[in-house]
Motif scaffolding. Structure first.
Motif, PDB file in Angstrom:
ATOM      1  N   PHE A 142       2.613   5.725  -4.190  1.00 48.67           N
ATOM      2  CA  PHE A 142       2.598   5.027  -2.677  1.00 48.67           C
ATOM      3  C   PHE A 142       3.681   3.036  -3.048  1.00 48.67           C
ATOM      4  O   PHE A 142       2.816   2.908  -4.280  1.00 48.67           O
ATOM      5  CB  PHE A 142       1.356   4.439  -2.332  1.00 48.67           C
ATOM      6  CG  PHE A 142       0.147   6.029  -1.468  1.00 48.67           C
ATOM      7  CD1 PHE A 142      -1.002   5.843  -1.828  1.00 48.67           C
ATOM      8  CD2 PHE A 142       1.065   6.651  -1.105  1.00 48.67           C
ATOM      9  CE1 PHE A 142      -1.073   7.311  -1.427  1.00 48.67           C
ATOM     10  CE2 PHE A 142       0.306   8.268  -0.285  1.00 48.67           C
ATOM     11  CZ  PHE A 142      -0.803   8.171  -0.894  1.00 48.67           C
ATOM     12  N   LYS A 176       4.982  12.260  10.537  1.00 49.43           N
ATOM     13  CA  LYS A 176       4.813  10.865  10.395  1.00 49.43           C
ATOM     14  C   LYS A 176       3.545  10.435   8.748  1.00 49.43           C
ATOM     15  O   LYS A 176       3.643  10.725   8.966  1.00 49.43           O
ATOM     16  CB  LYS A 176       3.759  10.224  11.610  1.00 49.43           C
ATOM     17  CG  LYS A 176       3.773   8.451  11.516  1.00 49.43           C
ATOM     18  CD  LYS A 176       3.741   8.551  13.024  1.00 49.43           C
ATOM     19  CE  LYS A 176       3.510   7.357  13.126  1.00 49.43           C
ATOM     20  NZ  LYS A 176       2.825   5.485  13.211  1.00 49.43           N
ATOM     21  N   ILE A 177       4.357   9.407   7.715  1.00 54.11           N
ATOM     22  CA  ILE A 177       3.596   9.656   6.217  1.00 54.11           C
ATOM     23  C   ILE A 177       3.620   8.248   6.329  1.00 54.11           C
ATOM     24  O   ILE A 177       4.909   7.526   6.462  1.00 54.11           O
ATOM     25  CB  ILE A 177       5.061  10.267   5.296  1.00 54.11           C
ATOM     26  CG1 ILE A 177       4.957  11.894   5.090  1.00 54.11           C
ATOM     27  CG2 ILE A 177       3.900   9.533   3.550  1.00 54.11           C
ATOM     28  CD1 ILE A 177       4.020  12.179   4.449  1.00 54.11           C
ATOM     29  N   GLY A 178       2.351   7.280   5.973  1.00 56.09           N
ATOM     30  CA  GLY A 178       2.198   5.775   6.719  1.00 56.09           C
ATOM     31  C   GLY A 178       3.241   5.895   7.145  1.00 56.09           C
ATOM     32  O   GLY A 178       1.917   6.227   8.643  1.00 56.09           O
ATOM     33  N   ASN A 179       4.034   4.596   7.801  1.00 55.88           N
ATOM     34  CA  ASN A 179       4.526   4.322   9.426  1.00 55.88           C
ATOM     35  C   ASN A 179       6.143   4.440   9.011  1.00 55.88           C
ATOM     36  O   ASN A 179       6.182   4.332  10.271  1.00 55.88           O
ATOM     37  CB  ASN A 179       3.923   2.644   8.814  1.00 55.88           C
ATOM     38  CG  ASN A 179       4.888   2.367   7.901  1.00 55.88           C
ATOM     39  OD1 ASN A 179       5.197   3.205   6.769  1.00 55.88           O
ATOM     40  ND2 ASN A 179       4.166   0.797   8.170  1.00 55.88           N
ATOM     41  N   GLN A 180       6.128   5.922   8.521  1.00 58.15           N
ATOM     42  CA  GLN A 180       7.954   6.923   8.967  1.00 58.15           C
ATOM     43  C   GLN A 180       7.635   7.507   9.590  1.00 58.15           C
ATOM     44  O   GLN A 180       6.443   8.201   9.120  1.00 58.15           O
ATOM     45  CB  GLN A 180       8.339   6.761   7.497  1.00 58.15           C
ATOM     46  CG  GLN A 180       9.161   4.927   6.464  1.00 58.15           C
ATOM     47  CD  GLN A 180       9.570   5.017   5.151  1.00 58.15           C
ATOM     48  OE1 GLN A 180       9.254   6.080   4.697  1.00 58.15           O
ATOM     49  NE2 GLN A 180      10.594   4.666   5.182  1.00 58.15           N
ATOM     50  N   ASN A 233      -5.745   5.264  -4.978  1.00 60.81           N
ATOM     51  CA  ASN A 233      -5.133   6.212  -4.195  1.00 60.81           C
ATOM     52  C   ASN A 233      -4.012   5.812  -5.107  1.00 60.81           C
ATOM     53  O   ASN A 233      -3.352   4.649  -4.163  1.00 60.81           O
ATOM     54  CB  ASN A 233      -5.372   5.765  -2.916  1.00 60.81           C
ATOM     55  CG  ASN A 233      -5.651   6.515  -2.039  1.00 60.81           C
ATOM     56  OD1 ASN A 233      -5.072   8.092  -1.762  1.00 60.81           O
ATOM     57  ND2 ASN A 233      -5.568   6.946  -0.075  1.00 60.81           N
ATOM     58  N   ILE A 236       0.048  -0.053  -0.160  1.00 61.66           N
ATOM     59  CA  ILE A 236      -1.156   0.277   0.130  1.00 61.66           C
ATOM     60  C   ILE A 236      -2.104   0.750  -0.881  1.00 61.66           C
ATOM     61  O   ILE A 236      -2.903   0.867  -0.836  1.00 61.66           O
ATOM     62  CB  ILE A 236      -0.813   1.177   0.961  1.00 61.66           C
ATOM     63  CG1 ILE A 236       0.317   2.067   1.460  1.00 61.66           C
ATOM     64  CG2 ILE A 236      -2.248   1.921   1.614  1.00 61.66           C
ATOM     65  CD1 ILE A 236       1.009   3.155   2.474  1.00 61.66           C
ATOM     66  N   ARG A 237      -1.291   0.216  -2.235  1.00 58.90           N
ATOM     67  CA  ARG A 237      -1.842   1.483  -3.546  1.00 58.90           C
ATOM     68  C   ARG A 237      -3.248   0.873  -3.874  1.00 58.90           C
ATOM     69  O   ARG A 237      -3.029  -0.398  -3.774  1.00 58.90           O
ATOM     70  CB  ARG A 237      -0.780   1.252  -4.917  1.00 58.90           C
ATOM     71  CG  ARG A 237      -1.178   2.756  -5.868  1.00 58.90           C
ATOM     72  CD  ARG A 237       0.246   1.507  -6.914  1.00 58.90           C
ATOM     73  NE  ARG A 237       1.863   1.704  -6.120  1.00 58.90           N
ATOM     74  CZ  ARG A 237       2.816   2.035  -7.347  1.00 58.90           C
ATOM     75  NH1 ARG A 237       2.608   1.941  -8.487  1.00 58.90           N
ATOM     76  NH2 ARG A 237       3.371   2.075  -6.398  1.00 58.90           N
TER      77      ARG A 237
END
Lengths: 276, 212
Positions: A214, A161-165, A223, A218-219
């Motif tokens: 990103f 799971k990366i981020g919401n994917q 980050n 979210i950037r």
């Protein structure tokens, strides 16, 4: 998070045409002084199961092999067994022509003739059944088993799971300050496959890098994106009770990677995969 | 300088001879030939050494001086092992198999691959062949029968100057190209490996044991 490589990563040599590791220079001293880079670092492990049998030969290779075999046969000398066989054949012929001429040869010298030995070996060979090259897993295309595609490299893919994917990726873990990237990759492997994995990492240098930013949502200043460094390991023992912590895993070949990985990611991963 | 002087003399003499020849030609036609032949044989300087192209094929003086080859036992050459931490010292790639042609071809392939990749191959040699006899014990029998004689062949390719970033790639390439039936072993070169190549001298060892 300061972006600096582990102290053991060093400059790559020049002129490799086989696989291209990314070039970067380690500057441990400069890291403290440099501005804090807003990239998050990940170490990913590409776990390979080496092929167990050789690939089938092309037509030209087969012809070449036949030719070389013939050349070598014609150039070679007779072995002990062949000499013995020839002598015995001659003796038999002589005995048939001149009936019972020499008695001293009959006195139990050759209890077992070379021809008998050959027949015995031939029978033994016929009884031997080699294992099938195309296994059951191949036929049913069970992608989670290791017994499939015995003649090519198999790679481990895990759903993460990366981020919401939820994406199919090579197992990766985030880098913690104070550890080398290689140990990050080892940790990633251990989390997905358990501690008792016998995998051998050959060197300390990564094989490839994938950089991504990103999405703007979210950037932030600190980050901007993430860099994933790939390491390669070879699986030593093929049978382990696969205690999978995360359920979704696959063992795929290089050609099948395209079905699962994102195109950008796939491009970077393809660069360092050696599939002969 | 030395070559120039006789050349000059030769030329002069040659000129003189030619003049004489010209003069004598008029006088006695039959004697001429003998005179001319005799002159060429009797003269101390040969006419071709005066030609400008004399010694045109000489090249041995240009070659570097060859040291005479000594038939001595090879002394070990050992490099600094990861003293730099970025390079391996002498690395042995040992290939073992029962099939001699296969292992020789593979050793050849590895050697050429290293040449291609500009890795210095220090040595490429063969270890002595080991012969194993396989004895077959029959069921309900006490006699061991000779089943087969197996010969094990080993070839070693010794490379040096392998950088630590390139080593994994080379290893992977060699591993993927390994043929069936060939064992591959890659290790660092030690003195024990060097000693393995030499034959044991039992008489010398006996004498040494007696002495000390």
């Amino acid at each position: 998070m300061a972006g600096h490589c582990g102290t053991r990563v060093m400059a790559a040599p020049l002129g490799q045409r086989v696989a291209g590791p990314a070039r970067w220079v380690c500057s441990a001293a400069a890291a403290a002084a440099a501005a804090r880079r807003p990239w998050r670092l990940f170490g990913a492990m590409c776990l390979l199961r080496l092929p167990r049998i050789t690939q089938p030969l092309e037509k030209e290779e087969e012809e070449m092999m036949a030719l070389m075999g013939q050349i070598e046969l014609e150039k070679s000398h007779y072995s002990d067994h062949e000499i013995r066989k020839l002598e015995e054949e001659e003796r038999l012929k002589r005995r048939k022509e001149s009936l019972y001429d020499d008695d001293d040869e009959v006195t139990g010298r050759t209890v077992i003739m070379a021809q008998d030995l050959e027949d015995k070996w031939e029978q033994k060979f016929l009884r031997f059944k080699p294992a099938p090259r195309i296994t059951d897993a191949d036929k049913k295309n069970i992608r989670t088993s290791l017994n499939r595609k015995l003649d090519s490299n198999l790679m481990l893919l895990v759903k993460q799971k990366i981020g919401n994917q939820e994406l199919w990726l090579l197992p990766q873990a985030e880098w913690q300050p104070g550890e080398t990237l290689r140990s990050t990759a080892e940790r990633a492997m251990a989390t997905f496959l358990g501690d008792h994995i016998q995998a051998k990492i050959l060197g300390n240098a990564p094989y490839g890098i994938y950089k991504y930013k990103f999405p703007r949502a979210i950037r932030t200043e600190d980050n901007v994106g993430a860099k994933v460094f790939f390491f390669k390991a070879f699986l030593q023992s093929t049978d382990f009770t696969q205690t999978e912590l995360k359920a979704d895993y696959l063992w795929v070949t290089k050609n099948e990677l395209g079905d699962y990985l994102k195109p950008e990611y796939l491009k970077k991963v393809d660069r360092f995969l050696l599939d002969l | 300088m030395m070559a120039a002087v006789p050349k000059v003399l030769c030329w002069e003499k040659g000129a003189m001879l030619r003049q004489l020849f010209a003069l004598s030609r008029v006088s006695t036609p039959t004697e001429n030939h003998l005179c001319a032949a005799g002159a060429a044989l009797l003269s101390c300087h040969r006419s071709y050494r005066s030609r400008p192209t004399h010694g045109i094929g000489r090249y041995k003086y240009l070659l570097p001086a060859e040291t005479p080859k000594k038939k001595k036992d090879r002394v070990q050459m050992k490099e600094i092992n990861p003293g730099t931490e970025f390079e391996y010292g002498d690395v042995n790639i040992q290939m073992t198999s029962y099939d001699m042609c296969l292992v020789e071809h593979f050793a050849q392939y590895v050697h050429r691959l290293c040449n291609r990749l500009s890795i210095k191959v220090k040595e490429s040699y063969a270890m002595p062949t080991k012969t194993n006899e396989v004895l077959f014990l029959e069921e309900k029998g006490s006699k061991m029968q000779l089943d087969a004689i197996l010969t094990t062949h080993q070839r070693v390719v010794q490379i040096s100057g392998l950088s630590s970033t390139f080593a994994p790639i080379l290893l992977e390439v060699i591993q993927s190209n390994q043929p069936e039936g060939v064992h591959l072993l890659i290790k660092q070169h030690t003195e024990a490996d060097f000693k393995n190549r030499l034959k044991a001298r039992p008489e010398l060892e006996e004498l040494l044991a007696q002495m000390g």
